[in-house]
Write a protein that holds these residues in place. Structure first.
Motif, short mmCIF file in Angstrom:
data_model
loop_
_atom_site.label_atom_id
_atom_site.label_comp_id
_atom_site.label_asym_id
_atom_site.label_seq_id
_atom_site.Cartn_x
_atom_site.Cartn_y
_atom_site.Cartn_z
N THR A 53 0.83 -1.19 0.00
CA THR A 53 0.00 0.00 0.00
C THR A 53 0.87 1.25 0.00
O THR A 53 2.01 1.22 0.45
N TYR A 55 -0.51 3.87 1.49
CA TYR A 55 -1.07 4.57 2.64
C TYR A 55 -0.13 4.45 3.84
O TYR A 55 0.46 3.41 4.07
N ASP A 56 -0.02 5.53 4.58
CA ASP A 56 0.82 5.56 5.77
C ASP A 56 -0.09 5.86 6.98
O ASP A 56 0.13 6.82 7.70
N ASP A 57 -1.09 5.03 7.16
CA ASP A 57 -2.10 5.22 8.19
C ASP A 57 -1.94 4.10 9.21
O ASP A 57 -2.23 2.94 8.92
N GLN A 58 -1.46 4.43 10.41
CA GLN A 58 -1.20 3.41 11.43
C GLN A 58 -2.45 2.62 11.78
O GLN A 58 -2.38 1.41 12.01
N GLU A 59 -3.60 3.25 11.79
CA GLU A 59 -4.85 2.54 12.11
C GLU A 59 -5.14 1.47 11.06
O GLU A 59 -5.55 0.36 11.39
N MET A 60 -4.94 1.81 9.78
CA MET A 60 -5.17 0.85 8.70
C MET A 60 -4.18 -0.31 8.79
O MET A 60 -4.55 -1.47 8.62
N THR A 62 -2.67 -1.41 11.49
CA THR A 62 -3.07 -2.21 12.64
C THR A 62 -4.24 -3.12 12.30
O THR A 62 -4.25 -4.30 12.65
N LYS A 63 -5.23 -2.58 11.59
CA LYS A 63 -6.40 -3.36 11.19
C LYS A 63 -6.00 -4.53 10.30
O LYS A 63 -6.49 -5.65 10.46
#
Length: 71
Positions: A53, A55-60, A62-63
């Motif tokens: 990905t 994306y650099d989104d820690q929540e994503m 983690t999910k």
């Protein structure tokens, strides 16, 4: 070894050939990569799944790991 454009074609492919590793994209039509991981894990617990990905989104991230991604 193979190519799938969505979760349904990926699951169909896995019924005929079982790779050592899946490279999974987050954005896919119909079912996103995160939910596809969950579907794959129900049938193929030992299969390695690596998510690619931009994306650099820690929540994503983690999910994805909670759903069963290996990396």
């Amino acid at each position: 070894m193979g190519h799938a454009t969505n979760a349904a074609s990926c699951l169909s492919f896995l019924q005929h050939q079982l790779p050592d590793v899946i490279l999974m994209d987050i954005r896919m039509p119909e079912v996103d990569g995160i939910n596809a991981i969950s579907l794959i894990r129900k049938e193929y617990e030992a299969l390695k799944i690596i998510v690619l990905t931009m994306y650099d989104d820690q929540e994503m991230i983690t999910k994805m790991m909670e759903m069963g991604a290996n990396a």
